[in-house]
Design a protein around this motif. Sequence first.
Motif, PDB file in Angstrom:
ATOM      1  N   ALA A  16       0.832  -1.217   0.000  1.00  0.00           N
ATOM      2  CA  ALA A  16       0.000   0.000   0.000  1.00  0.00           C
ATOM      3  C   ALA A  16       0.860   1.259   0.000  1.00  0.00           C
ATOM      4  O   ALA A  16       0.613   2.184  -0.782  1.00  0.00           O
ATOM      5  CB  ALA A  16      -0.951  -0.008   1.191  1.00  0.00           C
ATOM      6  N   VAL A  17       1.870   1.307   0.839  1.00  0.00           N
ATOM      7  CA  VAL A  17       2.722   2.506   0.876  1.00  0.00           C
ATOM      8  C   VAL A  17       3.605   2.581  -0.366  1.00  0.00           C
ATOM      9  O   VAL A  17       3.817   3.661  -0.917  1.00  0.00           O
ATOM     10  CB  VAL A  17       3.545   2.596   2.184  1.00  0.00           C
ATOM     11  CG1 VAL A  17       4.651   1.579   2.244  1.00  0.00           C
ATOM     12  CG2 VAL A  17       4.110   3.991   2.369  1.00  0.00           C
ATOM     13  N   ALA A  22       4.571   5.280  -5.562  1.00  0.00           N
ATOM     14  CA  ALA A  22       4.607   5.152  -7.014  1.00  0.00           C
ATOM     15  C   ALA A  22       3.572   6.097  -7.651  1.00  0.00           C
ATOM     16  O   ALA A  22       3.884   6.800  -8.613  1.00  0.00           O
ATOM     17  CB  ALA A  22       4.357   3.704  -7.434  1.00  0.00           C
ATOM     18  N   ALA A  23       2.370   6.119  -7.101  1.00  0.00           N
ATOM     19  CA  ALA A  23       1.310   6.980  -7.628  1.00  0.00           C
ATOM     20  C   ALA A  23       1.704   8.456  -7.541  1.00  0.00           C
ATOM     21  O   ALA A  23       1.437   9.228  -8.470  1.00  0.00           O
ATOM     22  CB  ALA A  23       0.005   6.738  -6.882  1.00  0.00           C
ATOM     23  N   ALA A  28       2.339   3.478 -12.301  1.00  0.00           N
ATOM     24  CA  ALA A  28       1.312   2.483 -12.021  1.00  0.00           C
ATOM     25  C   ALA A  28       1.697   1.709 -10.754  1.00  0.00           C
ATOM     26  O   ALA A  28       2.864   1.696 -10.359  1.00  0.00           O
ATOM     27  CB  ALA A  28       1.194   1.528 -13.199  1.00  0.00           C
ATOM     28  N   PRO A  29       0.729   1.039 -10.148  1.00  0.00           N
ATOM     29  CA  PRO A  29       1.041   0.200  -8.979  1.00  0.00           C
ATOM     30  C   PRO A  29       2.040  -0.894  -9.358  1.00  0.00           C
ATOM     31  O   PRO A  29       2.081  -1.348 -10.506  1.00  0.00           O
ATOM     32  CB  PRO A  29      -0.305  -0.412  -8.612  1.00  0.00           C
ATOM     33  CG  PRO A  29      -1.326   0.482  -9.231  1.00  0.00           C
ATOM     34  CD  PRO A  29      -0.693   1.033 -10.473  1.00  0.00           C
ATOM     35  N   MET A  30       2.818  -1.314  -8.396  1.00  0.00           N
ATOM     36  CA  MET A  30       3.761  -2.401  -8.616  1.00  0.00           C
ATOM     37  C   MET A  30       2.970  -3.709  -8.729  1.00  0.00           C
ATOM     38  O   MET A  30       1.966  -3.889  -8.023  1.00  0.00           O
ATOM     39  CB  MET A  30       4.756  -2.512  -7.458  1.00  0.00           C
ATOM     40  CG  MET A  30       5.669  -1.299  -7.295  1.00  0.00           C
ATOM     41  SD  MET A  30       6.820  -1.087  -8.666  1.00  0.00           S
ATOM     42  CE  MET A  30       6.125   0.359  -9.456  1.00  0.00           C
ATOM     43  N   VAL A  62      17.425  -1.959 -12.406  1.00  0.00           N
ATOM     44  CA  VAL A  62      16.781  -1.234 -11.320  1.00  0.00           C
ATOM     45  C   VAL A  62      15.752  -0.312 -11.948  1.00  0.00           C
ATOM     46  O   VAL A  62      16.097   0.549 -12.756  1.00  0.00           O
ATOM     47  CB  VAL A  62      17.785  -0.416 -10.498  1.00  0.00           C
ATOM     48  CG1 VAL A  62      17.086   0.456  -9.476  1.00  0.00           C
ATOM     49  CG2 VAL A  62      18.798  -1.328  -9.832  1.00  0.00           C
ATOM     50  N   ASN A  63      14.482  -0.514 -11.598  1.00  0.00           N
ATOM     51  CA  ASN A  63      13.429   0.345 -12.119  1.00  0.00           C
ATOM     52  C   ASN A  63      12.145   0.064 -11.358  1.00  0.00           C
ATOM     53  O   ASN A  63      11.639  -1.050 -11.447  1.00  0.00           O
ATOM     54  CB  ASN A  63      13.211   0.101 -13.603  1.00  0.00           C
ATOM     55  CG  ASN A  63      12.180   1.048 -14.188  1.00  0.00           C
ATOM     56  OD1 ASN A  63      11.885   2.078 -13.627  1.00  0.00           O
ATOM     57  ND2 ASN A  63      11.619   0.658 -15.323  1.00  0.00           N
ATOM     58  N   PRO A  64      11.656   0.974 -10.625  1.00  0.00           N
ATOM     59  CA  PRO A  64      12.137   2.307 -10.316  1.00  0.00           C
ATOM     60  C   PRO A  64      12.902   2.330  -9.006  1.00  0.00           C
ATOM     61  O   PRO A  64      13.008   1.333  -8.316  1.00  0.00           O
ATOM     62  CB  PRO A  64      10.839   3.099 -10.169  1.00  0.00           C
ATOM     63  CG  PRO A  64       9.910   2.109  -9.520  1.00  0.00           C
ATOM     64  CD  PRO A  64      10.284   0.776 -10.154  1.00  0.00           C
ATOM     65  N   MET A  65      13.357   3.530  -8.654  1.00  0.00           N
ATOM     66  CA  MET A  65      13.891   3.798  -7.323  1.00  0.00           C
ATOM     67  C   MET A  65      13.195   5.066  -6.857  1.00  0.00           C
ATOM     68  O   MET A  65      13.228   6.090  -7.551  1.00  0.00           O
ATOM     69  CB  MET A  65      15.398   4.018  -7.360  1.00  0.00           C
ATOM     70  CG  MET A  65      15.956   4.311  -5.977  1.00  0.00           C
ATOM     71  SD  MET A  65      17.762   4.315  -5.889  1.00  0.00           S
ATOM     72  CE  MET A  65      18.138   5.853  -6.704  1.00  0.00           C
TER      73      MET A  65
END
Length: 68
Positions: A16-17, A22-23, A28-30, A62-65
Amino acid sequence: MSEEISIRAATADDIAVIDSYAAAEGMAPMPSEEGIWVALNPEEEVVGFIRVFIGKSGVAHVNPMVVY
């Protein structure tokens, strides 16, 4: 006083966090917590995350940080 950041593998409880961070960045959500590592402040709050995945060639990406 120095603050220490710890890092651990993400769990389903972190999604959730992670998705809210990300939002906030227009992402988009992971898809899941797989390959995601979270950074925690001394209060054990998630303050950032990184997703690492292995591509077809065997190279790690690595995507995203995202860090707050």
